[in-house]
Design an enzyme around this catalytic site. Structure first.
Site, PDB file in Angstrom:
ATOM      1  N   CYS A  59       0.771  -1.508  -0.389  1.00 43.35           N
ATOM      2  CA  CYS A  59      -0.193  -0.253   0.198  1.00 43.35           C
ATOM      3  C   CYS A  59       0.473   1.373  -0.188  1.00 43.35           C
ATOM      4  CB  CYS A  59      -0.964   0.221   0.784  1.00 43.35           C
ATOM      5  SG  CYS A  59      -0.407  -0.008   2.338  1.00 43.35           S
ATOM      6  N   CYS A  85      -3.107  -2.581   8.951  1.00 48.19           N
ATOM      7  CA  CYS A  85      -2.591  -1.407   8.996  1.00 48.19           C
ATOM      8  C   CYS A  85      -2.239  -1.732  10.567  1.00 48.19           C
ATOM      9  CB  CYS A  85      -3.499  -0.389   9.174  1.00 48.19           C
ATOM     10  SG  CYS A  85      -4.843  -0.716   7.662  1.00 48.19           S
TER      11      CYS A  85
HETATM   12 FE1  FES Z   1      -1.497   0.985   4.329  1.00 51.65          FE
HETATM   13 FE2  FES Z   1      -3.582   0.700   5.881  1.00 51.65          FE
HETATM   14  S1  FES Z   1      -3.677   0.982   3.746  1.00 51.65           S
HETATM   15  S2  FES Z   1      -0.778   0.838   5.948  1.00 51.65           S
END
Ligand code: FES
Length: 145
Positions: free
Chosen positions: A35, A104
């Site tokens: 991400c 996360c």
């Molecule tokens: Fe990457 Fe939350 S989407 S840490």
């Protein structure tokens, strides 16, 4: 039911302990390769107790809420206690995260561990390397959706 708990929203909107500790005793920076979110955590440790903690998170709301909650959970705790903190405990303290956002909270756990490792390294304190596996962030790539 709302996707995010009140606690997640509260810590996302009013994150606690945001910032930098210039003379930190341990700094941990981790990222999630998938991400692209990055978290940096600063620890002030006195007599084996975390006396101050600050964080900077360049990432999603769940990552910010997880970091904020994690800093509240470790302040005033001993280094050994802090080492025990898991992403599961952080998630529970936030009254849960959606399954696809659990990674996360993993980032918060990893940032704390990285900062503790830095503290140990700086002070020549021996530790079991198994506590700090290399490249932990990548181990969680599969969790990202
Ligand atoms: Fe990457 Fe939350 S989407 S840490």
């Amino acid at each position: 039911m709302a996707l995010y708990s009140e606690k997640v929203m509260d810590h996302f909107r009013n994150p606690r302990n945001v910032g930098v500790i210039e003379d930190a005793d341990g700094i941990g920076e981790v990222g999630n390769a998938v991400c692209g979110d990055i978290m940096k955590l600063y620890l002030k440790i006195d007599n084996n107790i975390v006396t101050d903690v600050k964080f900077e998170t360049f990432g999603c709301g769940s990552a910010i809420a997880s970091s904020s909650m994690a800093t509240e959970m470790i302040k005033g705790k001993s280094v050994d206690e802090v080492l025990q903190l898991t992403n599961k405990a952080i998630t529970e303290a936030l009254d849960g995260l959606p399954a696809h956002k659990l990674h996360c909270s993993v980032l918060a756990e990893e940032a704390i561990h990285a900062a503790l490792k830095d503290y140990y390294d700086r002070n020549g304190i021996p530790y079991d390397p198994a506590l700090f596996p290399e490249d932990v962030a990548c181990a969680h790539e599969a969790d990202v959706h």
